[in-house]
Structures are given as structure tokens and as C-alpha cells.
Write a protein that holds these residues in place. Structure first.
Motif, PDB file in Angstrom:
ATOM      1  N   ASN A   1       5.456   6.714   1.716  1.00 29.89           N
ATOM      2  CA  ASN A   1       4.606   5.681   2.583  1.00 29.89           C
ATOM      3  C   ASN A   1       4.078   4.653   2.709  1.00 29.89           C
ATOM      4  OD1 ASN A   1       3.203   5.843   5.125  1.00 29.89           O
ATOM      5  ND2 ASN A   1       0.932   7.309   4.841  1.00 29.89           N
TER       6      ASN A   1
ATOM      7  N   ARG B   1      -2.440  -0.037  -4.180  1.00 29.88           N
ATOM      8  CA  ARG B   1      -2.502  -1.072  -4.034  1.00 29.88           C
ATOM      9  C   ARG B   1      -1.749  -1.547  -5.105  1.00 29.88           C
ATOM     10  NH1 ARG B   1      -7.541  -1.436  -0.756  1.00 29.88           N
ATOM     11  NH2 ARG B   1      -6.889  -1.559   1.507  1.00 29.88           N
TER      12      ARG B   1
ATOM     13  N   GLU C   1       0.977  -1.006   0.234  1.00 28.34           N
ATOM     14  CA  GLU C   1      -0.096   0.320   0.130  1.00 28.34           C
ATOM     15  C   GLU C   1       1.106   1.172   0.123  1.00 28.34           C
ATOM     16  OE1 GLU C   1      -4.121  -1.943   2.211  1.00 28.34           O
ATOM     17  OE2 GLU C   1      -2.908   0.074   3.232  1.00 28.34           O
ATOM     18  N   THR C   2       0.162   2.087  -1.200  1.00 30.02           N
ATOM     19  CA  THR C   2       1.182   3.022  -1.220  1.00 30.02           C
ATOM     20  C   THR C   2       0.580   4.579  -1.123  1.00 30.02           C
ATOM     21  OG1 THR C   2       2.683   2.589  -2.172  1.00 30.02           O
ATOM     22  CG2 THR C   2       2.859   4.814  -2.498  1.00 30.02           C
ATOM     23  N   ASP C   3       0.485   5.651  -0.104  1.00 32.07           N
ATOM     24  CA  ASP C   3       0.459   6.599  -0.399  1.00 32.07           C
ATOM     25  C   ASP C   3       0.607   7.477  -1.186  1.00 32.07           C
ATOM     26  OD1 ASP C   3      -1.383   9.609   0.193  1.00 32.07           O
ATOM     27  OD2 ASP C   3      -0.591   9.437   2.466  1.00 32.07           O
TER      28      ASP C   3
ATOM     29  N   ASP D   1       0.049  10.659  -1.453  1.00 30.12           N
ATOM     30  CA  ASP D   1       0.245  12.405  -1.717  1.00 30.12           C
ATOM     31  C   ASP D   1       1.670  12.140  -1.139  1.00 30.12           C
ATOM     32  OD1 ASP D   1      -1.900  13.127  -2.701  1.00 30.12           O
ATOM     33  OD2 ASP D   1      -3.259  12.869  -0.879  1.00 30.12           O
ATOM     34  N   ASN D   2       2.136  10.732  -1.021  1.00 34.57           N
ATOM     35  CA  ASN D   2       3.474  10.555  -0.064  1.00 34.57           C
ATOM     36  C   ASN D   2       3.993   9.431  -0.148  1.00 34.57           C
ATOM     37  OD1 ASN D   2       5.292  11.051   1.892  1.00 34.57           O
ATOM     38  ND2 ASN D   2       4.773  10.946   3.987  1.00 34.57           N
TER      39      ASN D   2
ATOM     40  N   ASN E   1     -10.552   1.462   0.269  1.00 31.27           N
ATOM     41  CA  ASN E   1      -9.184   2.611   0.327  1.00 31.27           C
ATOM     42  C   ASN E   1      -8.739   3.338  -0.367  1.00 31.27           C
ATOM     43  OD1 ASN E   1      -8.510   4.789   2.438  1.00 31.27           O
ATOM     44  ND2 ASN E   1      -7.038   3.215   3.892  1.00 31.27           N
TER      45      ASN E   1
ATOM     46  N   ALA F   1      -7.753   6.362  -0.472  1.00 31.32           N
ATOM     47  CA  ALA F   1      -6.403   6.762   0.190  1.00 31.32           C
ATOM     48  C   ALA F   1      -5.807   6.133  -0.372  1.00 31.32           C
ATOM     49  CB  ALA F   1      -6.885   7.214   2.089  1.00 31.32           C
ATOM     50  N   VAL F   2      -5.195   5.122  -0.579  1.00 31.10           N
ATOM     51  CA  VAL F   2      -4.021   4.094  -0.870  1.00 31.10           C
ATOM     52  C   VAL F   2      -4.015   3.756  -2.203  1.00 31.10           C
ATOM     53  CG1 VAL F   2      -3.721   3.543   1.437  1.00 31.10           C
ATOM     54  CG2 VAL F   2      -4.931   2.207   0.277  1.00 31.10           C
TER      55      VAL F   2
END
Length: 337
Positions: A204, A256, A196-198, A200-201, A251, A253-254
Motif C-alpha cells: 500500500n 514516509r 507514504e507506505t503502510d 502493515d501492508n 500520522n 500509521a504511515v
């Protein structure tokens, strides 16, 4: 004669879980040996749990279970004996909590968590050996014994699986392996790794794994009175996507990324086959309400058997299956890229 109800614990893991058995007994003031041992020659150390279910007409079973002194024999000696060579080894009593095997909270006292241990390099087990368990309780009672064959190594059948796995909506996925002569029951599992990667960041990043128990309690077939040479499991490919959808939360926000699958087959000896056969004979509309207990011990409850593990790590998906994971009707909301 007064009938007393006791609680006996047998951790039947299959190949990795526990169960509680309520037993009706009529003899007061009697201890019942409780043994659980699954020998795997691949292990660097072997552990056997030896406890007692003590029949006390004056004390509730659940109260006794919380008293460590009521669970263990003070003077017990546990041995393993090679039936062919005659060699015998005495196991060391250790606290499993200090060995990394912490007893989970529940009915039974957590500490100490006594187990009987012998290092793998001391006993040097080989597949195919017949091994006898011996419990001497430190009194005049007869030794408690059980025998099993140490399971031989297994290997996957050619190309099943290959280096890539295909899960199709309209056809079956096939996995096959060749066990040794003494393995009779199997579990098939997949360890599915993803990242999982954010967005926006990008720094992370979190690596995750979900475990899919594809099939449990697979019994080896018999042909002409002999076990078949290989075991083939076929299951609908669509089940992979259904499992992912049910076990990974959507989700937005992530992002995958699928990484790989580790495929694992866990095999167990004939004792587990007998246990499953007894249980399944009493399941269903016409089955009895209470399942009969099974043990291969000369006295008491529990099981002494063998297990073996076969793994293939780092399997990837075919391009078609990666597309289905990203865009399919079951998993498109999981945001696999």
C-alpha cells in the motif's frame, strides 16, 4: 450623470491566481474590454482571454456576470502582430472548457468559457520578439492594443542549485538564475515529492507532492540603469522544515520517504513589474485604502505580457538535511525514514 458600479475580472496568475476589481465609472452604457494574456514561447498553444465589463445602469453587476452573452463580444477578432517582421496571425475562438481549461465556479458564468487560441507551431514565437496584441470588437470603435516582449530562456547559475539541496537550521539556502533581458519579476517554487507506505501492508504505497511557494514577486535589481545579469535568492534553511511541518499531517500509521524536489522559477515581463510597483507604493500605514488599477492596454482593463519557466527536476537532499527531516524538532513527528 449617474454613477454605476461594475465588476471587472482580470485573472492575474503569477503568476497563477485571479483577482476581482471594483471600478467606479461615470459613463452609462459603455463596454470595457477585459483582456488577460501571458505569452510563453515554450507553450504548445497560446490562449488569451477577452471579455467585456458592460456598464448597465439598470442591472446589478453580479447578475450580468452570470449571463454568458454579457461577458463576450459576438464579432470580436483577436490578432497577434510581430512588430519587427510585420507578420500578423488571427486567433481562433474556442471554448476553454473543451480545451482542458475549465472555468471554476464563482462570480462569472462557467459555460461557455471562450478563449482565443493559436498553436505554437503556427506562430513559432522566439524569445526577444516584440509582440503586439490587437482586439477588433466588431464595431466602429478603435482597436484595443498592447505590446510586450516575448521572454527569453533562463538558466540556473552554476551550482545554485546543484544536484543536492542543503537546508540548515542556522544558515541560508541559496538559489540563483540568469534571466534574459526582458524578464523582471519572478516566483520561486519547490515541488516536494515523498512516498507514504503502510508498514502493515507494504504494497500500500502512495506518492504525494506538496508545493512550496518559497518566494513570490521577486523583482530584478538594477545597477547603473541596467538590469543585473543574475538573480540571487537567499532564505533561511529552517523554513523548509517549518513548511513541511505545517503542510504534512503527522500520522503514525504511515512511514514516509523523501524522494526528490523539482525546483521551478517563473519569470514575467516588465508589465508585471510595473503592476507590482504601483501596488507596493500604496501598501503600508501611509498608503491609500484602494490600490490603483494597472493596465498596459490602450483601452480597458487587464494585462498582456509574457512569462517563462525554468525547472530543475530530481534534486535530492544532502545526508545532513535528510537527517534533519527525519529527526529535527519541526518534522520528527512526520515519520520520515
Amino acid at each position: 450623470m449617474k454613477t454605476t458600479r461594475i465588476l471587472a475580472f482580470v485573472a492575474l496568475g503569477f503568476l497563477l491566481s485571479g483577482c476581482n476589481n471594483d471600478l467606479e465609472l461615470t459613463a452609462p452604457w459603455k463596454d470595457i474590454p477585459v483582456v488577460y494574456g501571458l505569452i510563453n514561447h515554450q507553450d504548445t498553444a497560446h490562449y488569451i482571454r477577452v471579455e467585456k465589463a458592460f456598464l448597465d445602469p439598470e442591472t446589478d453587476a453580479f447578475t450580468l456576470a452570470q449571463i454568458a452573452d454579457s461577458l463576450y463580444y459576438d464579432q470580436a477578432v483577436v490578432k497577434l502582430h510581430d512588430v519587427k517582421t510585420g507578420e500578423t496571425w488571427t486567433l481562433e475562438r474556442v471554448d476553454g472548457n473543451l480545451e482542458g481549461y475549465v472555468r471554476q465556479p464563482g462570480t462569472f458564468a462557467q459555460a461557455p468559457n471562450y478563449l482565443y487560441k493559436i498553436r505554437g507551431d503556427v506562430i513559432d514565437l522566439q524569445g526577444g520578439e516584440e509582440l503586439e496584441f490587437i482586439l477588433e470588437r466588431g464595431d466602429d470603435s478603435e482597436p484595443v492594443t498592447a505590446t510586450t516582449f516575448v521572454l527569453e530562456d533562463m538558466h540556473f547559475a552554476t551550482g545554485l542549485p546543484g544536484d543536492k539541496l542543503s537546508f540548515r537550521y542556522t544558515s541560508d539556502t541559496r538559489v540563483a538564475w540568469v534571466p534574459g533581458p526582458h524578464a523582471w519579476v519572478f516566483d520561486l517554487l519547490m515541488y516536494i515529492h515523498y512516498r507514504e507506505t503502510d508498514p502493515d501492508n507494504p504494497g500500500n504505497v502512495l506518492d504525494k507532492t506538496v508545493v512550496w511557494k518559497v518566494r513570490k514577486g521577486i523583482e530584478r535589481e538594477v545597477s547603473g540603469g541596467q538590469p543585473v545579469s543574475s538573480v540571487l535568492v537567499e532564505f533561511p534553511g529552517i523554513e523548509f522544515y517549518q513548511f513541511m511541518a505545517n503542510n504534512i499531517e503527522a500520522n503514525d500509521a504511515v512511514v514516509r520517504t523523501f524522494k526528490s524536489i523539482d525546483l521551478e522559477v517563473v519569470g514575467a515581463g516588465a508589465e508585471f513589474r510595473e503592476l507590482l510597483d504601483i501596488s507596493q507604493a500604496n501598501v503600508g500605514i501611509t498608503g491609500s485604502q484602494e490600490l490603483p488599477s494597472y493596465t498596459n492596454l490602450s483601452e480597458g482593463v487587464g494585462i498582456f505580457s509574457s512569462r517563462i519557466v525554468l525547472r530543475k527536476d530530481g534534486i535530492v537532499l544532502t545526508p545532513e538535511s535528510r537527517d534533519s527531516l527525519a529527526q529535527g524538532i519541526y518534522t520528527r513527528k512526520l515519520n520520515f525514514q
